[in-house]
Design an enzyme around this catalytic site. Structure first.
Site, PDB file in Angstrom:
ATOM      1  N   SER A 170       0.837  -1.191   0.000  1.00 56.26           N
ATOM      2  CA  SER A 170       0.000   0.000   0.000  1.00 56.26           C
ATOM      3  C   SER A 170       0.861   1.224   0.000  1.00 56.26           C
ATOM      4  O   SER A 170       1.934   1.242   0.575  1.00 56.26           O
ATOM      5  CB  SER A 170      -0.889   0.023   1.252  1.00 56.26           C
ATOM      6  OG  SER A 170      -1.733  -1.112   1.279  1.00 56.26           O
TER       7      SER A 170
ATOM      8  N   VAL B 117      -2.593  -0.374  -9.123  1.00 55.07           N
ATOM      9  CA  VAL B 117      -3.869  -0.421  -8.408  1.00 55.07           C
ATOM     10  C   VAL B 117      -3.613  -0.845  -6.972  1.00 55.07           C
ATOM     11  O   VAL B 117      -3.086  -1.929  -6.723  1.00 55.07           O
ATOM     12  CB  VAL B 117      -4.855  -1.403  -9.082  1.00 55.07           C
ATOM     13  CG1 VAL B 117      -6.193  -1.402  -8.340  1.00 55.07           C
ATOM     14  CG2 VAL B 117      -5.052  -1.034 -10.551  1.00 55.07           C
ATOM     15  N   ASP B 118      -4.000   0.018  -6.013  1.00 53.45           N
ATOM     16  CA  ASP B 118      -3.764  -0.271  -4.595  1.00 53.45           C
ATOM     17  C   ASP B 118      -5.021   0.064  -3.810  1.00 53.45           C
ATOM     18  O   ASP B 118      -5.336   1.225  -3.564  1.00 53.45           O
ATOM     19  CB  ASP B 118      -2.587   0.551  -4.090  1.00 53.45           C
ATOM     20  CG  ASP B 118      -2.177   0.169  -2.670  1.00 53.45           C
ATOM     21  OD1 ASP B 118      -2.909  -0.609  -2.034  1.00 53.45           O
ATOM     22  OD2 ASP B 118      -1.133   0.647  -2.209  1.00 53.45           O
ATOM     23  N   THR B 119      -5.761  -0.967  -3.418  1.00 52.24           N
ATOM     24  CA  THR B 119      -7.015  -0.743  -2.697  1.00 52.24           C
ATOM     25  C   THR B 119      -6.786  -0.231  -1.283  1.00 52.24           C
ATOM     26  O   THR B 119      -7.722   0.221  -0.629  1.00 52.24           O
ATOM     27  CB  THR B 119      -7.828  -2.050  -2.634  1.00 52.24           C
ATOM     28  OG1 THR B 119      -7.028  -3.071  -2.018  1.00 52.24           O
ATOM     29  CG2 THR B 119      -8.221  -2.495  -4.034  1.00 52.24           C
TER      30      THR B 119
END
Length: 666
Positions: A5, A53-55
């Site tokens: 993250s 893409v990093d939730t």
């Protein structure tokens, strides 16, 4: 849903990153999600980027170098980010309502914040929530746009394209194609080595770079104008007056714009000098890409009448040896370097030139003076002398090189502080920071290899098969010679053409000559990537000789025993040398090859491989110093300066060196 993250959601406007979360930042690994997006802006060509893409990230983050400056605005409220050492950094810029295409579908992102992280574009959880449900499989992911599922393939080999010159190259009026980005390596990097990428340290580099960059090479605020120069006439009483040229209406218009720009910048002033040289406009490939002709002054007469400057420029191969074992690079280009050197009043008068707008003289060193490169090189070496272990300069090009990113931060910071101290002005759009692959002096340096940039090969192929005169032939051979390290048996290849340059040879170009040039270009389909040996590699040279030519190869044997080619070299024997015995020619071939590769072979122990069985005997025998053996005695003494072992190589096995001396037409 990913293993790493960038920002963890905490209180509104406050995010945290710990060192373990930094572990996979800017790396391509199976647990990271990269997808390809397309950006389009008015006035720019559309271009592709790889998005991470990093939730776990609360925001969408982008590099300042992939979104035009005019689309960034001040954020209504500063976003504070807490990093690993508990310090806070601020994100102050935001781009609103940005449209990005994924899998051909247009997605609008309400807010994208500006931050340099080493990744071009980071898609955070706010985007995932906006276009939910977000689903991922092993090789693809899905967002939902207007209740329609959009499937997007994952990128397994991600690249970063952002650099200060990227958007400039992507303008619609630029003829430069989208340049391939830097591979985001899948190697797991020690967290501490990635630490600077999103700490205040990286921001300090950006801020420091801004301080030393300007479009004006003598910026009144940033430049200290410490570089001075004086040009002297050989005959102080001589007056140089060259007849003015005639100009077309289009050229007059072009001159009017450029003269005004130069006057506004304070680079030239109206002149009453008794000297004068004619100015004219040129339009080479670089000018065509910019869509603007460039003013040049013909200083041939001035150059013949003035005292030269003997300060030597660095040798290209010596510069390359400094890069051995280095893995990360940054490069900088001085903004119109020569114009940063101020001339004294008497020297200014010598630079006087004529153009449609009248008579002007330079306050600074103009392009075209023979002394200019040496003058600027001396000043730059003086300024950067203390950084020579990790920095080198070739006239107005600067490269910084390091073994690790933490070292590189310190090295780049040190160089930029020196630049700031001396008031040297850099070009922002030509700066390249923290790259594994970099272009320098026409070479592409990439992960321990080097080869000429594509434009060198393109320049060779642009020459017509039929060359017009000796000057045209000289230019063609000059481009070939520039790339001689990468062209086996070049000496033999160019020999039939070189004889046409002799003074006593009348110019005569035949169809067979055109066919020969065509054959050269056909055989040069690409340049090989040659290995840049590491300091711990064992070096080997292989040599061979024929009646007229000598050839050699420099190889490096790594710790795993694999041998890689580092350089080629070849040459022709002088007329007197062609009369030597074949054994002497073999000895001379070894001597010539060691000389060519001496920057690598001093002071290390290396291996000489040759198919000459007498070489070892020659090194041991006690020769007499009489007239018959004087040359061989001198050669013995010369070889004694080097430390090497000799390996006999059977002729049938000496393929690499032998190919350099074999008949090109065979």
């Amino acid at each position: 849903m990913t293993s790493s993250s960038l920002f963890r959601e905490g209180e509104l406007g406050h995010f945290c990153l710990n060192k373990q979360e930094m572990l996979h930042l800017n790396v391509t690994n199976p647990n990271s999600i990269y997808i390809e997006g397309k950006l389009s802006f008015e006035g720019y060509k559309s271009f592709n980027i790889h998005c991470y893409v990093d939730t776990g990230a609360s925001l969408c983050i982008a590099s300042r170098y992939i979104i035009p400056e005019e689309l960034w605005e001040n954020s209504p409220k500063d976003i504070q980010v807490k990093i690993a050492n508990q310090e806070l950094i601020k994100i102050t810029k935001v781009c609103k309502n940005l449209k990005v295409k994924f899998a051909g579908k247009s997605f609008e992102i309400p807010t994208v914040y500006q931050q340099e992280t080493g990744i071009d574009f980071l898609i955070g959880n706010n985007f995932c929530r906006l276009y939910n449900p977000f689903i991922q499989w092993e090789d693809r992911i899905a967002f939902h746009l207007k209740n329609e599922m959009v499937l997007i393939k994952k990128v397994t080999k991600a690249f970063s394209v952002s650099n200060p010159s990227f958007l400039e190259n992507m303008k619609k009026d630029s003829k430069t194609e989208q340049i391939p980005g830097t591979n985001i390596s899948k190697n797991i990097i020690n967290p501490e080595e990635r630490y600077f990428l999103i700490t205040e340290k990286y921001q300090k580099i950006e801020q420091l770079l801004d301080k030393v960059c300007s479009e004006n090479p003598i910026d009144p605020i940033k430049s200290k104008q410490w570089m001075k120069a004086s040009i002297k006439l050989i005959d102080p009483l001589k007056v140089i007056r060259v007849k003015p040229m005639s100009y077309s209406p289009q050229d007059r218009e072009g001159f009017a714009k450029q003269i005004k720009e130069l006057l506004d910048l304070g680079l030239i002033i109206p002149s009453k000098s008794q000297h004068m040289s004619p100015a004219f406009l040129v339009e080479n490939e670089a000018e065509r890409r910019r869509g603007k002709k460039r003013m040049v002054v013909n200083y041939k007469a001035i150059n013949q009448a003035t005292i030269g400057d003997s300060h030597n420029l660095p040798n290209m191969q010596e510069l390359l040896t400094l890069l051995r074992g280095k893995s990360i690079f940054s490069s900088f280009d001085c903004k119109s370097g020569f114009w940063q050197v101020v001339l004294d009043e008497e020297s200014q008068k010598l630079t006087a030139f004529t153009c449609p707008q009248g008579h002007f003289q330079w306050k600074v060193v103009p392009f075209g003076l023979k002394q200019a490169p040496s003058i600027f090189q001396r000043h730059m070496q003086t300024a950067l002398n203390g950084a020579d272990k990790f920095c080198m300069v070739y006239v107005d090009d600067i490269i910084v090189f390091s073994n690790s990113e933490l070292d590189h931060y310190n090295h780049v910071y040190a160089v930029l502080k020196i630049v700031e101290k001396y008031g040297i002005i850099l070009s922002k759009k030509k700066a390249n920071l923290f790259k594994e692959k970099i272009n320098f002096l026409g070479l592409e340096i990439d992960k321990g290899t080097h080869c000429p940039q594509n434009h060198i090969l393109e320049n060779i192929h642009k020459f017509p098969d039929r060359l017009e005169d000796k000057k045209h032939l000289q230019r063609f051979l000059g481009v070939l010679t520039y790339a001689e390290t990468y062209i086996p048996k070049l000496a033999e290849i160019r020999k039939p053409l070189q004889v046409k340059l002799k003074k006593d040879v009348t110019w005569n170009w035949t169809q067979s000559d055109s066919d020969y040039v065509k054959k050269i270009k056909k055989n040069l389909g690409s340049f090989p990537k040659l290995y840049l040996p590491k300091p711990e590699d064992h070096l080997i040279i292989e040599t061979d000789a024929s009646d007229s030519f000598w050839g050699g190869v420099l190889k490096a044997r790594a710790l795993d025993g694999v041998e890689l080619i580092c350089r080629y070299s070849s040459g022709s024997f002088k007329q007197a040398e062609k009369n030597y015995h074949s054994n002497d020619k073999e000895l001379l071939a070894v001597k010539q090859v060691i000389t060519k590769f001496s920057a690598y072979l001093t002071p290390v122990r290396f291996t000489v491989r040759t198919d000459n069985k007498n070489f070892t005997y020659f090194l041991r025998i006690n020769l007499k110093g009489d007239s018959k053996q004087g040359r061989l005695v001198r050669w013995q003494n010369w070889f004694s300066k080097y430390q090497f072992d000799v390996e006999h190589l059977e002729g049938v096995k000496n393929v690499l060196a032998d190919c350099l001396t074999r008949d090109f037409n065979a």
